[in-house]
Scaffold this motif. Structure first.
Motif, PDB file in Angstrom:
ATOM      1  N   ILE A 176       0.835  -1.207   0.000  1.00 16.77           N
ATOM      2  CA  ILE A 176       0.000   0.000   0.000  1.00 16.77           C
ATOM      3  C   ILE A 176       0.865   1.250   0.000  1.00 16.77           C
ATOM      4  O   ILE A 176       0.574   2.225  -0.723  1.00 16.77           O
ATOM      5  N   ALA A 177       1.945   1.248   0.770  1.00 13.14           N
ATOM      6  CA  ALA A 177       2.843   2.406   0.804  1.00 13.14           C
ATOM      7  C   ALA A 177       3.481   2.640  -0.566  1.00 13.14           C
ATOM      8  O   ALA A 177       3.632   3.787  -1.007  1.00 13.14           O
ATOM      9  N   THR A 178       3.830   1.550  -1.236  1.00 13.23           N
ATOM     10  CA  THR A 178       4.415   1.662  -2.577  1.00 13.23           C
ATOM     11  C   THR A 178       3.405   2.261  -3.553  1.00 13.23           C
ATOM     12  O   THR A 178       3.754   3.094  -4.411  1.00 13.23           O
ATOM     13  N   LEU A 179       2.155   1.861  -3.424  1.00  9.55           N
ATOM     14  CA  LEU A 179       1.110   2.401  -4.302  1.00  9.55           C
ATOM     15  C   LEU A 179       0.887   3.886  -4.049  1.00  9.55           C
ATOM     16  O   LEU A 179       0.663   4.660  -4.992  1.00  9.55           O
ATOM     17  N   ARG A 180       0.973   4.306  -2.796  1.00 13.76           N
ATOM     18  CA  ARG A 180       0.806   5.744  -2.493  1.00 13.76           C
ATOM     19  C   ARG A 180       1.914   6.560  -3.148  1.00 13.76           C
ATOM     20  O   ARG A 180       1.661   7.647  -3.695  1.00 13.76           O
ATOM     21  N   SER A 181       3.121   6.032  -3.122  1.00 11.78           N
ATOM     22  CA  SER A 181       4.232   6.729  -3.790  1.00 11.78           C
ATOM     23  C   SER A 181       4.039   6.733  -5.299  1.00 11.78           C
ATOM     24  O   SER A 181       4.365   7.717  -5.978  1.00 11.78           O
ATOM     25  N   LEU A 182       3.481   5.633  -5.813  1.00 14.60           N
ATOM     26  CA  LEU A 182       3.256   5.528  -7.258  1.00 14.60           C
ATOM     27  C   LEU A 182       2.253   6.573  -7.738  1.00 14.60           C
ATOM     28  O   LEU A 182       2.411   7.139  -8.832  1.00 14.60           O
ATOM     29  N   LEU A 183       1.243   6.859  -6.940  1.00 13.52           N
ATOM     30  CA  LEU A 183       0.233   7.841  -7.332  1.00 13.52           C
ATOM     31  C   LEU A 183       0.835   9.227  -7.511  1.00 13.52           C
ATOM     32  O   LEU A 183       0.327  10.037  -8.294  1.00 13.52           O
ATOM     33  N   LEU A 184       1.930   9.509  -6.826  1.00 12.98           N
ATOM     34  CA  LEU A 184       2.561  10.825  -6.902  1.00 12.98           C
ATOM     35  C   LEU A 184       3.634  10.883  -7.987  1.00 12.98           C
ATOM     36  O   LEU A 184       4.226  11.943  -8.205  1.00 12.98           O
ATOM     37  N   SER A 185       3.876   9.755  -8.646  1.00 10.57           N
ATOM     38  CA  SER A 185       4.912   9.705  -9.674  1.00 10.57           C
ATOM     39  C   SER A 185       4.401  10.314 -10.978  1.00 10.57           C
ATOM     40  O   SER A 185       3.327   9.958 -11.460  1.00 10.57           O
ATOM     41  N   TYR A 243      -6.126  -4.847  -5.062  1.00 14.67           N
ATOM     42  CA  TYR A 243      -7.440  -5.316  -4.616  1.00 14.67           C
ATOM     43  C   TYR A 243      -7.634  -6.788  -4.983  1.00 14.67           C
ATOM     44  O   TYR A 243      -8.202  -7.562  -4.204  1.00 14.67           O
ATOM     45  N   GLN A 244      -7.166  -7.171  -6.168  1.00 14.18           N
ATOM     46  CA  GLN A 244      -7.298  -8.564  -6.605  1.00 14.18           C
ATOM     47  C   GLN A 244      -6.493  -9.490  -5.698  1.00 14.18           C
ATOM     48  O   GLN A 244      -6.946 -10.594  -5.363  1.00 14.18           O
ATOM     49  N   ILE A 245      -5.314  -9.045  -5.292  1.00 18.61           N
ATOM     50  CA  ILE A 245      -4.483  -9.851  -4.397  1.00 18.61           C
ATOM     51  C   ILE A 245      -5.200 -10.075  -3.070  1.00 18.61           C
ATOM     52  O   ILE A 245      -5.238 -11.193  -2.541  1.00 18.61           O
ATOM     53  N   GLU A 246      -5.788  -8.998  -2.533  1.00 17.85           N
ATOM     54  CA  GLU A 246      -6.510  -9.127  -1.268  1.00 17.85           C
ATOM     55  C   GLU A 246      -7.724 -10.044  -1.422  1.00 17.85           C
ATOM     56  O   GLU A 246      -8.066 -10.804  -0.515  1.00 17.85           O
ATOM     57  N   LEU A 247      -8.360  -9.986  -2.596  1.00 11.57           N
ATOM     58  CA  LEU A 247      -9.510 -10.847  -2.848  1.00 11.57           C
ATOM     59  C   LEU A 247      -9.094 -12.310  -2.862  1.00 11.57           C
ATOM     60  O   LEU A 247      -9.806 -13.178  -2.330  1.00 11.57           O
ATOM     61  N   TYR A 258      -6.740 -13.731  -1.228  1.00 15.13           N
ATOM     62  CA  TYR A 258      -6.457 -14.230   0.118  1.00 15.13           C
ATOM     63  C   TYR A 258      -7.694 -14.913   0.719  1.00 15.13           C
ATOM     64  O   TYR A 258      -7.559 -15.844   1.508  1.00 15.13           O
ATOM     65  N   GLY A 259      -8.864 -14.443   0.374  1.00 16.31           N
ATOM     66  CA  GLY A 259     -10.084 -14.975   0.961  1.00 16.31           C
ATOM     67  C   GLY A 259     -10.483 -16.347   0.467  1.00 16.31           C
ATOM     68  O   GLY A 259     -11.366 -16.993   1.058  1.00 16.31           O
ATOM     69  N   ARG A 260      -9.868 -16.840  -0.624  1.00 15.56           N
ATOM     70  CA  ARG A 260     -10.263 -18.152  -1.153  1.00 15.56           C
ATOM     71  C   ARG A 260      -9.069 -19.084  -1.373  1.00 15.56           C
ATOM     72  O   ARG A 260      -9.124 -19.977  -2.217  1.00 15.56           O
ATOM     73  N   THR A 261      -8.010 -18.852  -0.618  1.00 15.94           N
ATOM     74  CA  THR A 261      -6.834 -19.722  -0.696  1.00 15.94           C
ATOM     75  C   THR A 261      -6.359 -20.064   0.711  1.00 15.94           C
ATOM     76  O   THR A 261      -6.726 -19.399   1.690  1.00 15.94           O
ATOM     77  N   ILE A 262      -5.537 -21.111   0.784  1.00 17.84           N
ATOM     78  CA  ILE A 262      -4.864 -21.416   2.043  1.00 17.84           C
ATOM     79  C   ILE A 262      -3.373 -21.186   1.838  1.00 17.84           C
ATOM     80  O   ILE A 262      -2.872 -21.300   0.710  1.00 17.84           O
TER      81      ILE A 262
END
Length: 251
Positions: free
Chosen positions: A136-145, A161-165, A167-171
């Protein structure tokens, strides 16, 4: 009666003339006939030449007409292309204006999306926290690039968001430190269960979302958690795990 017939009759009329005189008259008649034939042949040659020239002119006219027809078609095509390019130019200009408006709205949108994602991670099960926070911190820096396009920024945000999604259906099983700094093995079952066991001990723990802390389990759960870790690492075949689920009131 034509001249030729007249001359022939004249010759017959002069049969009584002497032989030399008759011969002269005959030669004269033959010479005139030959001259007439040559004149007729020359006239025919001129006619043939004129006909050939006429044919050439007709052929040139046909070729020129075909070229004119092709040029007419080509000009019509060019006209259509130019008109289409004019319409595309207007469309591009409109799209550019729309993009400017979109950019003005999408940057705040992505910032809000990251804020929501940050809050979600902090309220979620505490697995891979450092990795997720860094993302998330990397993405915040990316938005300012300034050297990254808007589309690429948006793609990266949606990817997180896809990565977080997922997590909910994997072990997943991974090795990290616990709160006391020990190296332990973690087991995550989607978002319904998070556990860890000590590497050199028989203790076992489960995360209680309700109490927001790790709860110690009985030693009997150590084997089940270890089995789940082996399954997540594809070291064992899938099997049922007898584990409490804190999110469903199992603890």
């Amino acid at each position: 009666m034509n001249t030729k017939s007249f001359k022939i009759l004249a010759l017959f009329g002069l049969l009584s003339i002497s032989g030399s005189a008759f011969s002269d008259l005959l030669n004269e008649a033959v010479a005139e006939e030959r001259s007439g034939l040559e004149a007729s042949k020359e006239s025919q040659s001129k006619i043939d030449v004129m006909f050939d020239k006429k044919s050439e002119v007709i052929q040139e006219i046909r070729i020129t007409k075909a070229e004119i027809d092709q040029l007419t078609v080509y000009n019509n095509q060019l006209k259509a292309i130019i008109e289409d390019q004019g319409e595309q130019k207007l469309s591009f200009e409109k799209q550019l204006k729309d993009i400017e408006v979109t950019q003005q709205g999408i940057m705040p949108l992505m910032e809000r999306m990251l804020t929501m994602l940050d809050q979600f991670v902090e309220l979620d099960l505490p697995f891979l926290l450092e990795e997720r926070r860094v993302r998330i911190a990397t993405l915040r820096s990316l938005l300012l690039s300034s050297d990254v396009t808007i589309s690429e920024k948006f793609r990266r945000v949606m990817e997180s968001y896809q990565i977080e999604l997922e997590y909910g259906r994997t072990i997943e099983a991974y090795r990290s430190k616990d709160e006391s700094g020990r190296i332990v093995d973690y087991l995550r079952l989607g978002r319904v269960g998070l556990y860890y066991i000590g590497m050199n001990s028989g203790d076992a723990y489960a995360w209680s979302q309700k109490n927001a802390k790790w709860l110690e389990l009985g030693s009997g759960y150590h084997a089940a958690i270890n089995k789940g870790i082996q399954i997540a690492r594809k070291q064992s075949a899938p099997a049922l795990l007898d584990l409490p689920l804190p999110s469903l009131g199992g603890i």
